[in-house]
Motif scaffolding. Structure first.
Motif, mmCIF file in Angstrom:
data_model
loop_
_atom_site.group_PDB
_atom_site.id
_atom_site.type_symbol
_atom_site.label_atom_id
_atom_site.label_comp_id
_atom_site.label_asym_id
_atom_site.label_seq_id
_atom_site.Cartn_x
_atom_site.Cartn_y
_atom_site.Cartn_z
ATOM 1 N N GLU A 1 2.892 6.867 -6.657
ATOM 2 C CA GLU A 1 1.941 7.884 -7.098
ATOM 3 C C GLU A 1 2.457 9.290 -6.809
ATOM 4 O O GLU A 1 2.267 10.213 -7.607
ATOM 5 C CB GLU A 1 0.590 7.666 -6.421
ATOM 6 N N ALA A 2 3.132 9.458 -5.666
ATOM 7 C CA ALA A 2 3.663 10.773 -5.291
ATOM 8 C C ALA A 2 4.769 11.213 -6.249
ATOM 9 O O ALA A 2 4.914 12.407 -6.550
ATOM 10 C CB ALA A 2 4.187 10.743 -3.861
ATOM 11 N N ALA A 3 5.567 10.257 -6.706
ATOM 12 C CA ALA A 3 6.612 10.516 -7.719
ATOM 13 C C ALA A 3 7.553 11.650 -7.338
ATOM 14 O O ALA A 3 7.953 12.448 -8.188
ATOM 15 C CB ALA A 3 5.970 10.803 -9.078
ATOM 16 N N CYS A 4 7.934 11.736 -6.076
ATOM 17 C CA CYS A 4 8.835 12.817 -5.653
ATOM 18 C C CYS A 4 9.927 12.327 -4.703
ATOM 19 O O CYS A 4 10.619 13.139 -4.087
ATOM 20 C CB CYS A 4 8.032 13.935 -4.989
ATOM 21 N N PHE A 5 10.096 11.015 -4.587
ATOM 22 C CA PHE A 5 11.059 10.482 -3.639
ATOM 23 C C PHE A 5 12.248 9.856 -4.352
ATOM 24 O O PHE A 5 12.111 9.250 -5.421
ATOM 25 C CB PHE A 5 10.389 9.455 -2.715
ATOM 26 N N ASP A 6 13.418 10.026 -3.746
ATOM 27 C CA ASP A 6 14.656 9.503 -4.312
ATOM 28 C C ASP A 6 15.018 8.135 -3.738
ATOM 29 O O ASP A 6 15.541 7.281 -4.444
ATOM 30 C CB ASP A 6 15.805 10.480 -4.041
ATOM 31 N N TYR A 7 14.757 7.955 -2.442
ATOM 32 C CA TYR A 7 15.076 6.694 -1.776
ATOM 33 C C TYR A 7 13.915 6.261 -0.889
ATOM 34 O O TYR A 7 13.140 7.091 -0.395
ATOM 35 C CB TYR A 7 16.355 6.826 -0.933
ATOM 36 N N GLU B 1 14.003 4.269 -8.100
ATOM 37 C CA GLU B 1 13.982 3.661 -9.425
ATOM 38 C C GLU B 1 14.189 2.156 -9.365
ATOM 39 O O GLU B 1 13.652 1.411 -10.194
ATOM 40 C CB GLU B 1 15.050 4.300 -10.322
ATOM 41 N N SER B 2 14.944 1.679 -8.385
ATOM 42 C CA SER B 2 15.233 0.242 -8.301
ATOM 43 C C SER B 2 14.037 -0.566 -7.816
ATOM 44 O O SER B 2 13.961 -1.770 -8.057
ATOM 45 C CB SER B 2 16.439 -0.008 -7.386
ATOM 46 N N ILE B 3 13.099 0.073 -7.122
ATOM 47 C CA ILE B 3 11.949 -0.674 -6.597
ATOM 48 C C ILE B 3 10.622 -0.139 -7.121
ATOM 49 O O ILE B 3 9.561 -0.510 -6.618
ATOM 50 C CB ILE B 3 11.931 -0.660 -5.049
ATOM 51 N N ARG B 4 10.680 0.708 -8.119
ATOM 52 C CA ARG B 4 9.477 1.375 -8.635
ATOM 53 C C ARG B 4 8.326 0.400 -8.858
ATOM 54 O O ARG B 4 7.181 0.677 -8.476
ATOM 55 C CB ARG B 4 9.810 2.084 -9.943
ATOM 56 N N THR C 1 0.839 -1.199 0.000
ATOM 57 C CA THR C 1 0.000 0.000 0.000
ATOM 58 C C THR C 1 0.874 1.249 0.000
ATOM 59 O O THR C 1 0.652 2.191 -0.774
ATOM 60 C CB THR C 1 -0.924 0.023 1.227
ATOM 61 N N ALA C 2 1.890 1.252 0.868
ATOM 62 C CA ALA C 2 2.800 2.397 0.944
ATOM 63 C C ALA C 2 3.606 2.548 -0.340
ATOM 64 O O ALA C 2 3.808 3.668 -0.831
ATOM 65 C CB ALA C 2 3.725 2.247 2.151
ATOM 66 N N LEU C 3 4.073 1.452 -0.897
ATOM 67 C CA LEU C 3 4.848 1.528 -2.141
ATOM 68 C C LEU C 3 4.009 2.116 -3.274
ATOM 69 O O LEU C 3 4.518 2.903 -4.087
ATOM 70 C CB LEU C 3 5.354 0.136 -2.525
ATOM 71 N N ASP C 4 2.738 1.770 -3.323
ATOM 72 C CA ASP C 4 1.860 2.348 -4.345
ATOM 73 C C ASP C 4 1.707 3.853 -4.136
ATOM 74 O O ASP C 4 1.708 4.639 -5.100
ATOM 75 C CB ASP C 4 0.483 1.679 -4.291
ATOM 76 N N GLN C 5 1.580 4.274 -2.885
ATOM 77 C CA GLN C 5 1.448 5.699 -2.589
ATOM 78 C C GLN C 5 2.719 6.458 -2.945
ATOM 79 O O GLN C 5 2.660 7.589 -3.461
ATOM 80 C CB GLN C 5 1.116 5.883 -1.102
ATOM 81 N N ILE C 6 3.858 5.863 -2.686
ATOM 82 C CA ILE C 6 5.140 6.504 -3.001
ATOM 83 C C ILE C 6 5.308 6.645 -4.504
ATOM 84 O O ILE C 6 5.758 7.685 -5.005
ATOM 85 C CB ILE C 6 6.296 5.693 -2.380
#
Length: 271
Positions: free
Chosen positions: A91-97, A186-189, A84-89
């Motif tokens: 969607e946000a498309a603003c995180f590097d790590y 990018e490695s876990i997108r 659930t959190a990975l999907d939200q991250i």
């Protein structure tokens, strides 16, 4: 590696925190996150259908700190909550790590700061630190010195040294775990946890899916993450769980209170 990571000395970090019935120890976990010396992070806290006051505690922290984003959902298990959190991250498309913390564990105040240092120097897809196990009785004793870092590491180094069952000198303290690590976005997108795992093992499967995407890794030769053991962790507790434990001085580490085992420790869906 995203261009933003290569250019930004203040990478934006997402922390995934799955929570289920964690009242006895949740505040201590959250307090060590709030106390971070590095401030550019957001916590994606997933209340996975808690039946105690865990959800209310998360809402309390979110009301005080805008970096906490809380989602309340029907119980689906730790893999489902993390997804659930990975999907939200994504969607946000603003995180590097992206990093993971379990709701009964704690981190040093400079945990993220130390990670950012190696991120800015080596721009790795994976960065990880040493961790120390603790129980309600104290810290699990180890007399082995921590291996020194020789950064950066290649994909082959990671595969042979940190995924091998014998590892380095610390098979239980120096290995790739989803917690105690930061992964480039990018490695876990498009990688997700396998929700079919009901008795543990989802962490290692997730890490192995990421391995082919790791070109560079960086290791921090310091203990920055503290992993709470309990007798419910039957699938992940090492054979030396009965080893002597001792209180070890940790000047910047909060005082530990006796804690109940985490319901998530069995690695299965809870209902």
């Amino acid at each position: 590696m995203s261009t933003s990571v290569m250019q930004n000395i203040h990478p934006n970090i997402a922390i995934i925190l799955p929570v289920y019935n964690a009242v006895p120890y949740l505040r201590e976990c959250l307090d060590t996150i709030v106390a971070q010396t590095y401030k550019h992070f957001t916590v994606f806290a997933i209340d996975d259908g808690s039946t105690d006051e865990s959800g209310s505690i998360l809402d309390e922290y979110a009301a005080r700190d805008s970096r906490f984003r809380v989602t309340h959902q029907k119980n689906g298990g730790i893999s489902f909550a993390r997804n659930t959190a990975l999907d939200q991250i994504r969607e946000a498309a603003c995180f590097d790590y992206v990093g993971f913390i379990d709701n009964d564990d704690i981190i040093m105040a400079d945990y993220l700061e130390k990670f950012v240092r190696v991120i800015n120097e080596y721009h790795p897809e994976l960065a990880f630190c040493c961790y120390q196990r603790f129980t309600k009785s104290g810290y699990v004793k180890t007399d082995m010195p921590l291996p020194k870092a020789h950064n950066p590491y290649t994909q082959e180094d990671v595969k042979n040294r940190f995924f091998h069952k014998n590892g380095w000198a610390h098979p239980y303290m120096l290995r790739i775990e989803v917690w105690g690590s930061l992964f480039s976005f990018e490695s876990i997108r498009d990688i997700r946890f396998d929700t079919s795992f009901k008795r543990g093992g989802e962490d290692h499967m997730f890490s192995r899916l990421i391995l082919p995407r790791i070109r560079t890794a960086a290791y921090i030769d310091e203990i920055l993450y503290f992993w709470q053991l309990s007798f419910l962790r039957k699938t992940v507790v090492s054979p030396d769980i009965a080893a002597p434990v001792r209180k070890q001085p940790q000047p910047t580490l909060p005082v530990h209170h006796e804690k109940s085992p985490s319901p998530y420790d069995e690695g299965q869906k809870l209902s």
